[in-house]
Scaffold this motif. Structure first.
Motif, PDB file in Angstrom:
ATOM      1  N   ALA A  84       0.842  -1.201   0.000  1.00  0.00           N
ATOM      2  CA  ALA A  84       0.000   0.000   0.000  1.00  0.00           C
ATOM      3  C   ALA A  84       0.873   1.245   0.000  1.00  0.00           C
ATOM      4  O   ALA A  84       1.719   1.419   0.877  1.00  0.00           O
ATOM      5  CB  ALA A  84      -0.922   0.011   1.219  1.00  0.00           C
ATOM      6  N   VAL A  85       0.656   2.096  -0.985  1.00  0.00           N
ATOM      7  CA  VAL A  85       1.436   3.326  -1.078  1.00  0.00           C
ATOM      8  C   VAL A  85       0.465   4.494  -1.261  1.00  0.00           C
ATOM      9  O   VAL A  85      -0.546   4.374  -1.952  1.00  0.00           O
ATOM     10  CB  VAL A  85       2.464   3.238  -2.236  1.00  0.00           C
ATOM     11  CG1 VAL A  85       1.788   3.038  -3.589  1.00  0.00           C
ATOM     12  CG2 VAL A  85       3.369   4.469  -2.258  1.00  0.00           C
ATOM     13  N   HIS A  86       0.789   5.596  -0.600  1.00  0.00           N
ATOM     14  CA  HIS A  86      -0.058   6.786  -0.699  1.00  0.00           C
ATOM     15  C   HIS A  86       0.722   7.914  -1.360  1.00  0.00           C
ATOM     16  O   HIS A  86       1.884   8.146  -1.018  1.00  0.00           O
ATOM     17  CB  HIS A  86      -0.540   7.229   0.693  1.00  0.00           C
ATOM     18  CG  HIS A  86      -1.438   8.432   0.642  1.00  0.00           C
ATOM     19  ND1 HIS A  86      -2.748   8.351   0.211  1.00  0.00           N
ATOM     20  CD2 HIS A  86      -1.220   9.744   0.934  1.00  0.00           C
ATOM     21  CE1 HIS A  86      -3.304   9.560   0.258  1.00  0.00           C
ATOM     22  NE2 HIS A  86      -2.394  10.423   0.687  1.00  0.00           N
ATOM     23  N   ILE A  87       0.068   8.598  -2.292  1.00  0.00           N
ATOM     24  CA  ILE A  87       0.689   9.751  -2.948  1.00  0.00           C
ATOM     25  C   ILE A  87      -0.117  10.995  -2.560  1.00  0.00           C
ATOM     26  O   ILE A  87      -1.319  11.081  -2.856  1.00  0.00           O
ATOM     27  CB  ILE A  87       0.718   9.592  -4.484  1.00  0.00           C
ATOM     28  CG1 ILE A  87       1.740   8.531  -4.883  1.00  0.00           C
ATOM     29  CG2 ILE A  87       1.117  10.907  -5.164  1.00  0.00           C
ATOM     30  CD1 ILE A  87       1.205   7.158  -4.979  1.00  0.00           C
ATOM     31  N   ASP A  88       0.539  11.916  -1.890  1.00  0.00           N
ATOM     32  CA  ASP A  88      -0.074  13.212  -1.614  1.00  0.00           C
ATOM     33  C   ASP A  88       0.232  14.102  -2.818  1.00  0.00           C
ATOM     34  O   ASP A  88       1.399  14.353  -3.121  1.00  0.00           O
ATOM     35  CB  ASP A  88       0.493  13.805  -0.323  1.00  0.00           C
ATOM     36  CG  ASP A  88      -0.128  15.156   0.002  1.00  0.00           C
ATOM     37  OD1 ASP A  88      -0.687  15.301   1.097  1.00  0.00           O
ATOM     38  OD2 ASP A  88      -0.056  16.078  -0.843  1.00  0.00           O
ATOM     39  N   ALA A  89      -0.840  14.557  -3.500  1.00  0.00           N
ATOM     40  CA  ALA A  89      -0.660  15.270  -4.777  1.00  0.00           C
ATOM     41  C   ALA A  89      -0.389  16.750  -4.586  1.00  0.00           C
ATOM     42  O   ALA A  89      -0.175  17.456  -5.577  1.00  0.00           O
ATOM     43  CB  ALA A  89      -1.880  15.053  -5.656  1.00  0.00           C
ATOM     44  N   PHE A  96      -0.443  14.107 -12.978  1.00  0.00           N
ATOM     45  CA  PHE A  96       0.940  13.959 -12.503  1.00  0.00           C
ATOM     46  C   PHE A  96       0.981  12.938 -11.366  1.00  0.00           C
ATOM     47  O   PHE A  96       1.781  11.989 -11.379  1.00  0.00           O
ATOM     48  CB  PHE A  96       1.423  15.344 -12.052  1.00  0.00           C
ATOM     49  CG  PHE A  96       2.804  15.416 -11.487  1.00  0.00           C
ATOM     50  CD1 PHE A  96       3.862  14.730 -12.071  1.00  0.00           C
ATOM     51  CD2 PHE A  96       3.067  16.220 -10.372  1.00  0.00           C
ATOM     52  CE1 PHE A  96       5.151  14.826 -11.550  1.00  0.00           C
ATOM     53  CE2 PHE A  96       4.348  16.321  -9.849  1.00  0.00           C
ATOM     54  CZ  PHE A  96       5.386  15.610 -10.435  1.00  0.00           C
ATOM     55  N   ALA A  97       0.095  13.104 -10.414  1.00  0.00           N
ATOM     56  CA  ALA A  97       0.069  12.191  -9.266  1.00  0.00           C
ATOM     57  C   ALA A  97      -0.364  10.783  -9.672  1.00  0.00           C
ATOM     58  O   ALA A  97       0.105   9.788  -9.112  1.00  0.00           O
ATOM     59  CB  ALA A  97      -0.873  12.744  -8.194  1.00  0.00           C
ATOM     60  N   SER A  98      -1.247  10.689 -10.653  1.00  0.00           N
ATOM     61  CA  SER A  98      -1.795   9.369 -11.014  1.00  0.00           C
ATOM     62  C   SER A  98      -0.787   8.527 -11.783  1.00  0.00           C
ATOM     63  O   SER A  98      -0.693   7.310 -11.574  1.00  0.00           O
ATOM     64  CB  SER A  98      -3.093   9.541 -11.812  1.00  0.00           C
ATOM     65  OG  SER A  98      -4.083  10.144 -10.987  1.00  0.00           O
ATOM     66  N   TYR A  99      -0.035   9.139 -12.698  1.00  0.00           N
ATOM     67  CA  TYR A  99       1.028   8.363 -13.358  1.00  0.00           C
ATOM     68  C   TYR A  99       2.046   7.886 -12.316  1.00  0.00           C
ATOM     69  O   TYR A  99       2.504   6.750 -12.358  1.00  0.00           O
ATOM     70  CB  TYR A  99       1.736   9.204 -14.435  1.00  0.00           C
ATOM     71  CG  TYR A  99       0.970   9.315 -15.741  1.00  0.00           C
ATOM     72  CD1 TYR A  99       0.673   8.177 -16.495  1.00  0.00           C
ATOM     73  CD2 TYR A  99       0.574  10.553 -16.246  1.00  0.00           C
ATOM     74  CE1 TYR A  99      -0.013   8.269 -17.703  1.00  0.00           C
ATOM     75  CE2 TYR A  99      -0.108  10.661 -17.462  1.00  0.00           C
ATOM     76  CZ  TYR A  99      -0.402   9.516 -18.175  1.00  0.00           C
ATOM     77  OH  TYR A  99      -1.078   9.605 -19.369  1.00  0.00           O
ATOM     78  N   ARG A 100       2.367   8.759 -11.383  1.00  0.00           N
ATOM     79  CA  ARG A 100       3.304   8.389 -10.333  1.00  0.00           C
ATOM     80  C   ARG A 100       2.741   7.254  -9.474  1.00  0.00           C
ATOM     81  O   ARG A 100       3.477   6.332  -9.076  1.00  0.00           O
ATOM     82  CB  ARG A 100       3.622   9.614  -9.458  1.00  0.00           C
ATOM     83  CG  ARG A 100       4.578   9.357  -8.313  1.00  0.00           C
ATOM     84  CD  ARG A 100       5.993   9.042  -8.808  1.00  0.00           C
ATOM     85  NE  ARG A 100       6.914   8.867  -7.701  1.00  0.00           N
ATOM     86  CZ  ARG A 100       7.621   9.861  -7.145  1.00  0.00           C
ATOM     87  NH1 ARG A 100       7.537  11.109  -7.614  1.00  0.00           N
ATOM     88  NH2 ARG A 100       8.428   9.621  -6.128  1.00  0.00           N
ATOM     89  N   ALA A 101       1.459   7.314  -9.215  1.00  0.00           N
ATOM     90  CA  ALA A 101       0.804   6.260  -8.423  1.00  0.00           C
ATOM     91  C   ALA A 101       0.980   4.898  -9.081  1.00  0.00           C
ATOM     92  O   ALA A 101       1.247   3.889  -8.416  1.00  0.00           O
ATOM     93  CB  ALA A 101      -0.687   6.580  -8.243  1.00  0.00           C
ATOM     94  N   ILE A 102       0.830   4.878 -10.406  1.00  0.00           N
ATOM     95  CA  ILE A 102       1.010   3.606 -11.127  1.00  0.00           C
ATOM     96  C   ILE A 102       2.452   3.114 -10.979  1.00  0.00           C
ATOM     97  O   ILE A 102       2.692   1.933 -10.693  1.00  0.00           O
ATOM     98  CB  ILE A 102       0.641   3.760 -12.625  1.00  0.00           C
ATOM     99  CG1 ILE A 102      -0.844   4.143 -12.784  1.00  0.00           C
ATOM    100  CG2 ILE A 102       0.972   2.478 -13.415  1.00  0.00           C
ATOM    101  CD1 ILE A 102      -1.846   3.165 -12.245  1.00  0.00           C
ATOM    102  N   ASP A 103       3.395   4.015 -11.155  1.00  0.00           N
ATOM    103  CA  ASP A 103       4.812   3.614 -11.036  1.00  0.00           C
ATOM    104  C   ASP A 103       5.134   3.077  -9.636  1.00  0.00           C
ATOM    105  O   ASP A 103       5.856   2.092  -9.492  1.00  0.00           O
ATOM    106  CB  ASP A 103       5.723   4.805 -11.360  1.00  0.00           C
ATOM    107  CG  ASP A 103       5.751   5.119 -12.852  1.00  0.00           C
ATOM    108  OD1 ASP A 103       5.533   4.200 -13.663  1.00  0.00           O
ATOM    109  OD2 ASP A 103       5.983   6.302 -13.203  1.00  0.00           O
ATOM    110  N   GLU A 104       4.600   3.740  -8.636  1.00  0.00           N
ATOM    111  CA  GLU A 104       4.875   3.312  -7.254  1.00  0.00           C
ATOM    112  C   GLU A 104       4.177   1.986  -6.937  1.00  0.00           C
ATOM    113  O   GLU A 104       4.758   1.098  -6.303  1.00  0.00           O
ATOM    114  CB  GLU A 104       4.445   4.391  -6.261  1.00  0.00           C
ATOM    115  CG  GLU A 104       5.215   5.705  -6.393  1.00  0.00           C
ATOM    116  CD  GLU A 104       6.705   5.561  -6.078  1.00  0.00           C
ATOM    117  OE1 GLU A 104       7.083   4.649  -5.332  1.00  0.00           O
ATOM    118  OE2 GLU A 104       7.492   6.389  -6.591  1.00  0.00           O
ATOM    119  N   ALA A 105       2.929   1.845  -7.372  1.00  0.00           N
ATOM    120  CA  ALA A 105       2.208   0.592  -7.127  1.00  0.00           C
ATOM    121  C   ALA A 105       2.885  -0.562  -7.849  1.00  0.00           C
ATOM    122  O   ALA A 105       2.954  -1.685  -7.332  1.00  0.00           O
ATOM    123  CB  ALA A 105       0.749   0.721  -7.574  1.00  0.00           C
TER     124      ALA A 105
END
Lengths: 362, 362
Positions: A84-89, A96-105
């Protein structure tokens, strides 16, 4: 999704994407934010998802100049648990945050088989399918969701409570583009009501309600849209919208859709603070990849081989858009005249060169 | 879900559950399998989910005596990754494997925040909501799915390809029963067509098709049911059904729905080999539990406080069933006369004592 012919221009996606990024950069947006937004919008337009394509640029520009969207966000990535990873946008572009979310997940799913990325303090991220599809191009099966401001009545209700709360699902398919489902949980988006008002044509049955909550086909009487399923089965669309609202709020720390300010203003100064929710699965950790790929291919082939109603063909999710995408790769992406004029206006004001385009006859 | 009044009897859930388990045990089913099946069926009946309650016992008994269902399965649990566990159901009752799937996924989600349990080589597991709800009573947020034999035409199609492929979602709510969504991705189940044939009443619009794929309201002309969304928006129901079929087949090693033998026979001798798919989330690993609980409570309260259409109330998913469940806890669960007679028949043959019941006047 029905494709509607619009009066406008065509321009090559490879020209439009840097143009869009340059517009936002010239407006003060950080390069990485501007490029992520341009990437998602041009991706959507390239795949015939026009409601969530370059048409949204004036809407985002209002947020940028009004102060709703943080032009220079710093993403904060917090690993909450092994999966579980959380991205504070930081109130920046949701893209921007959503592409990063995919990379982190993806990094977590590589280790544990499945991972969830939650995004909080975000803004509108365009088409949710941009991110699930991106995950699928990297080999993951992805489920994506976002909630939004209240435009949809709950089943049996007389006032909007849910956003159009889309659900997206993407799967890699060997030898072709990913299978992609990207659907609002309302039957229609609210802008369809506006279009029908303009053209004076009635709405489909059971997709919109008047101020008492009664279904109406009169676009001038319609004040909200209704969950998919209509009068008889709208509790299903309503239930899906509830699921998405819960996952995008209680898991991200944001409020539910009804607590949000209207995306369409009039206030474009305050952050809207929404959440997104992504699940990534690493297929090779469940089955051998060859078996997984073979099952997906036979699913898609068998579905497409199904007999259609007279004059109709059975498609896998996203097939119609795939055909249109091939056409657009050659002919360019269509941009309606109203949007194109707005882009030319931004370009003139911000000193950005407009790419070449051709008139697209209706 | 509309509750239909049926001619039958009422019996206490606490009496019916051991009775059902005893019937299956007397038929040679292992104690743990029989008890899991009885638990799920009586749970569904207790919660007004009658289509998936004790009414299914004769159907399962056909599978047990015919050989489709392995009476003494050995579950094999394989940890595929830190957040992924697979349960091989050994062709036994899907209920037995599905409760186990929740327990196994919960152990992983405790460590990693989220876990997926896939179930393969399974059989019909009743209401998918039994398992997501069980997970929610343990404090998890759960998504559950199962695929099934082809009864639903894909959007635009003339022949069934998908099962009714339900999606379930359950969330713990402080101080009350879990919020529970448990919906087929078709508008109606096929047995509704049979009921309407028997009563000579027309079907709702756009929920069933004839042998050419045209929508029909004539139950005698209807051969398949249609995805939720009907003529205009059935691609949404169809897309959801595709998502569920993929997750329940390519991830579990099973074939997709169209490859399965008909659940309703005539062959009850061969295993049907279906898959289920569960996602469990541990809320406290995403947000503090007090904040999570507060968000869920305010979501549910705000939704219920929404204005309804004249004469209607807005409900959270599962609210109607919660009200009925309280009534049934006092009055007993209803069992229609046809099913009750079948149970009495099994009891007589197998030497099992029938619990007391009262006539339930329609």
């Amino acid at each position: 999704m029905a494709l509607e012919k619009i009066a406008g221009v065509r321009a090559a996606a490879r020209d439009v994407e840097p143009f869009v990024a340059d517009l936002f950069k010239a407006a003060g947006v950080s390069a990485e934010s501007a490029e992520a937004c341009a990437r998602a919008l041009v991706d959507a337009s390239s795949r015939a998802f026009d409601t969530h394509g370059v048409r949204l640029i004036p809407f985002y520009m209002q947020g940028v100049t009004g102060g709703r969207i943080n032009k220079t966000p710093t993403l904060t990535v917090t690993e909450k648990a092994a999966s579980a990873v959380h991205i504070d946008a930081d109130d920046g572009f949701g893209h921007f945050a959503s592409y990063r979310a995919i990379d982190e997940a993806a990094k977590l799913a590589d280790k544990t088989g499945v991972a969830v990325a939650t995004v909080g303090r975000s803004t509108h991220h365009g088409a949710t399918g941009c991110y699930t599809r991106y995950a699928a191009t990297k080999g993951y099966v992805a489920i994506g969701m976002t909630h939004a401001d209240a435009m949809v009545v709950p089943h049996g209700g007389a006032a909007a409570f849910f956003g159009t709360n889309p659900l997206s699902f993407a799967v890699p398919v060997e030898g072709e583009d990913p299978l992609l489902l990207d659907m609002a949980t309302s039957s229609i988006p609210f802008n369809r009501v506006g279009l029908r008002r303009a053209t004076g044509t009635p709405l489909p049955e059971e997709v919109a309600v008047d101020d008492q909550g009664h279904f109406t086909t009169d676009p001038n009487a319609a004040v909200w849209v209704a969950p998919v399923g209509g009068a008889g089965f709208g509790y299903k669309g309503s239930g899906l919208a509830a699921m998405i609202d819960i996952l995008c709020s209680a898991f991200t720390g944001m409020g539910h859709g009804k607590t949000m300010a209207s995306f369409n203003g009039p206030d474009f100064s305050k952050p809207i603070q929404i959440g997104h929710f992504f699940i990534l699965l690493s297929p090779a950790m469940f089955q051998t990849l060859s078996m997984f790929d073979a099952r997906i291919s036979s699913f898609v082939e068998d579905l497409r081989a199904q007999p259609g109603k007279p004059g109709q063909t059975v498609h896998a999710p996203g097939d119609i858009e795939k055909v249109e995408a091939k056409k657009r790769a050659v002919e360019g992406i269509p941009v309606d005249n109203v949007t194109w004029a707005a882009l030319e206006g931004f370009a003139a004001k911000l000193g950005v060169k407009v790419p070449s385009s051709t008139v697209d006859a209706v």
